[in-house]
Design a protein around this motif. Sequence first.
Motif, short mmCIF file in Angstrom:
data_model
loop_
_atom_site.label_atom_id
_atom_site.label_comp_id
_atom_site.label_asym_id
_atom_site.label_seq_id
_atom_site.Cartn_x
_atom_site.Cartn_y
_atom_site.Cartn_z
N ASN A 116 6.67 -41.70 41.76
CA ASN A 116 7.65 -40.43 41.76
C ASN A 116 7.28 -39.86 43.30
OD1 ASN A 116 5.08 -38.74 41.93
ND2 ASN A 116 5.32 -38.84 39.60
N LEU A 135 1.81 -42.94 40.33
CA LEU A 135 2.68 -44.12 39.34
C LEU A 135 2.94 -43.15 38.11
CD1 LEU A 135 0.27 -47.29 39.85
CD2 LEU A 135 2.62 -46.78 40.95
N GLY A 186 4.64 -43.45 34.25
CA GLY A 186 5.05 -44.02 33.30
C GLY A 186 3.96 -44.81 32.76
N THR A 187 2.74 -45.11 33.19
CA THR A 187 1.86 -45.97 32.85
C THR A 187 1.72 -45.94 31.47
OG1 THR A 187 0.87 -45.70 35.15
CG2 THR A 187 -0.46 -46.48 33.09
N ILE A 197 -3.90 -34.64 38.04
CA ILE A 197 -3.30 -35.63 37.17
C ILE A 197 -4.16 -36.07 36.07
CG2 ILE A 197 -2.15 -37.83 37.14
CD1 ILE A 197 -0.31 -35.51 37.98
N ARG A 228 -5.63 -39.23 37.24
CA ARG A 228 -5.42 -40.81 37.46
C ARG A 228 -5.61 -40.67 39.09
NH1 ARG A 228 -3.81 -44.51 33.99
NH2 ARG A 228 -3.00 -43.82 31.90
N HIS A 237 -3.17 -33.18 34.04
CA HIS A 237 -2.03 -33.54 33.26
C HIS A 237 -2.21 -34.47 32.15
CE1 HIS A 237 2.31 -33.63 32.86
NE2 HIS A 237 2.39 -34.83 33.14
N ILE A 238 -2.94 -35.52 32.41
CA ILE A 238 -2.84 -36.44 30.96
C ILE A 238 -3.61 -36.32 30.18
CG2 ILE A 238 -2.43 -38.58 32.92
CD1 ILE A 238 -5.34 -39.57 32.49
N ALA A 285 -1.23 -33.53 28.20
CA ALA A 285 0.09 -34.23 27.74
C ALA A 285 -0.13 -35.17 26.67
CB ALA A 285 0.82 -34.50 28.74
N PRO A 322 -1.20 -37.61 23.28
CA PRO A 322 -0.79 -37.37 22.10
C PRO A 322 -2.04 -36.97 21.43
CG PRO A 322 0.10 -39.74 22.90
CD PRO A 322 -0.60 -38.90 24.02
N LEU A 344 6.38 -39.53 23.43
CA LEU A 344 7.63 -39.54 24.14
C LEU A 344 7.51 -40.71 24.82
CD1 LEU A 344 6.97 -36.23 26.22
CD2 LEU A 344 8.18 -36.21 24.02
N GLN A 367 5.65 -29.88 25.43
CA GLN A 367 5.93 -28.83 26.83
C GLN A 367 5.24 -27.36 26.60
OE1 GLN A 367 6.83 -29.36 29.69
NE2 GLN A 367 7.25 -27.03 30.39
N LEU A 380 1.91 -27.81 27.93
CA LEU A 380 1.83 -28.06 29.50
C LEU A 380 2.08 -26.63 29.89
CD1 LEU A 380 3.83 -31.34 29.97
CD2 LEU A 380 1.04 -30.90 29.94
N LEU A 405 -0.57 -29.30 36.41
CA LEU A 405 0.41 -29.66 37.29
C LEU A 405 1.45 -28.68 37.32
CD1 LEU A 405 1.68 -32.21 38.92
CD2 LEU A 405 2.62 -32.88 36.75
N LEU A 459 5.39 -27.26 39.84
CA LEU A 459 6.73 -27.49 39.46
C LEU A 459 7.56 -26.46 39.08
CD1 LEU A 459 5.59 -30.16 36.69
CD2 LEU A 459 6.04 -30.64 39.29
N HIS A 514 10.85 -26.08 36.44
CA HIS A 514 12.11 -26.56 35.71
C HIS A 514 13.28 -25.93 35.66
CE1 HIS A 514 9.46 -28.90 32.61
NE2 HIS A 514 8.60 -28.52 33.46
#
Length: 413
Positions: A220, A225, A227-228, A284, A286, A321-322, A325, A327, A335, A373, A376, A382, A386, A388
């Motif tokens: 992005n 990276l 979508g991992t 993040i 990562r 973030h990970i 976010a 599960p 998601l 969300q 988050l 993060l 940002l 929205h």
Amino acid sequence: MEESTEGRGISRRCLLGAAGGAGAAGMAAGGLAGAAGRGWAGDDVPPLAAVGGTSVPFHGRHQVGITTPPQAYGHLVAFDLRPGAGRAAAAGLMRRWSAAAEAMTAGRPPAGDDQIALDAGPSSLTVTFGFGRSFFAKTDLGDRMPAALVPMPPFPGDALDHFRSGGDLWIQIGADDPLVAVHATRILHKAASGTAAMRWQMNGFNRARGATDRPRTVRNLMGQLDGTNNPHPFAPGFDAEIFAADTTGPHAWMNGGSYAVVRRIRMLLDTWEKLPVDRQEQVIGRRKDTGAPLSGGTETTPVNLAAVRPDGALAIPGDAHIRVAAPASNGGATLLRRGFSYYDGPRPDGAPDAGLLFIAWQADPTTGFIQVQRKLAGADGLTRFLRHESSAIFAVPGGAASGSYVGQALLES
Ligand SMILES: C=CC1=C(C)c2cc3[nH]c(cc4nc(cc5[nH]c(cc1n2)c(C)c5CCC(=O)O)C(CCC(=O)O)=C4C)c(C)c3C=C
Ligand SMILES: [Fe+2]
């Protein structure tokens, strides 16, 4: 050299696919053998390259563009029905749109073709259709609106533009060639004429297919990276998490369908880029270069949220973030994220108008995007980078069988 077929307006290249290059389920490189059988015997015509020759069949249990690998170019377009256009007009529109999408995804010219993508092949074109909440009242189908199609609640920090949010109808167009993507967008826009007016359009991109030596996760505009850790289409439980449960009765038209949450999320890149890379990685959770979790391993190593560093601190910080976010932090909420970056030049304040056209797919937005969300917005490191800026939610019906159109079970029963 390219040769077009007179009178039919389709390149012979379109009909002669290339071998190889179908990297994903549902994609067929050179998958145009049926078309090639219709009188195109020439063997002196150079075949399409793998990118142009790859087609994604339009028909199936699910619509395309959900589990299809993200293409290089994406257009998201929302429409509102024109005053007086009700259920019959909407049915006619969905029939026209589906016919055009079916033709273009197979590399054939649609009705009223403008011939701007004659020689590009289907280039993995996908066209995905959805219905917003406002569609149901305008078509007198209020009793058919599924409970999962909830109004989007406000979240702390939202800075939404009403005119670029919502919509009666939504189309997601993706392709690996820019002309093919624009062609499809324009054809579908023209086919709406008289029935629906465009409400908003957003244009995005991902890495070009073939730019790296192997398919890899998209990067992005923050440089990560992205979508991992998406759920994998072949993993157990995937269908139950991403696709609406099969039912009988008034909502059976959503069998095989899913719900798309669309958010235009601007990245505050000037602020983000001032942060040292090791701090960015903490935000993040990562590594920026490899995508490996800070708990260790490679990009695909499972995240260990319990891992601690030698100094006793969490390897993946509490506000990463990970972590927030995941599960595991959200009662299992899962998601499928499949977005496009956007870069629309400077804003009046000089900051880049750039970010992510975030698209999340799930079986139920309340237990999917909305749940995550909420978390988050309050706890994610993060978030301060940002904004929205627009929001929409659409019911995306199952795919159309051959000879029928998307949404037919809703509009004609
Ligand atoms: C409400 C859901 C989410 C929003 C909004 C969101 C925005 C957003 N995310 C990134 C960058 C990354 N996200 C990553 C992982 C990740 N993000 C979400 C959800 C939302 N992201 C989830 C559920 C996950 C997976 C968490 C897990 O289980 O590990 C990552 C890491 C790589 C990856 O797995 O994809 C990045 C990077 C941005 C830039 C952004 C808004 C612009
Ligand atoms: Fe994310």
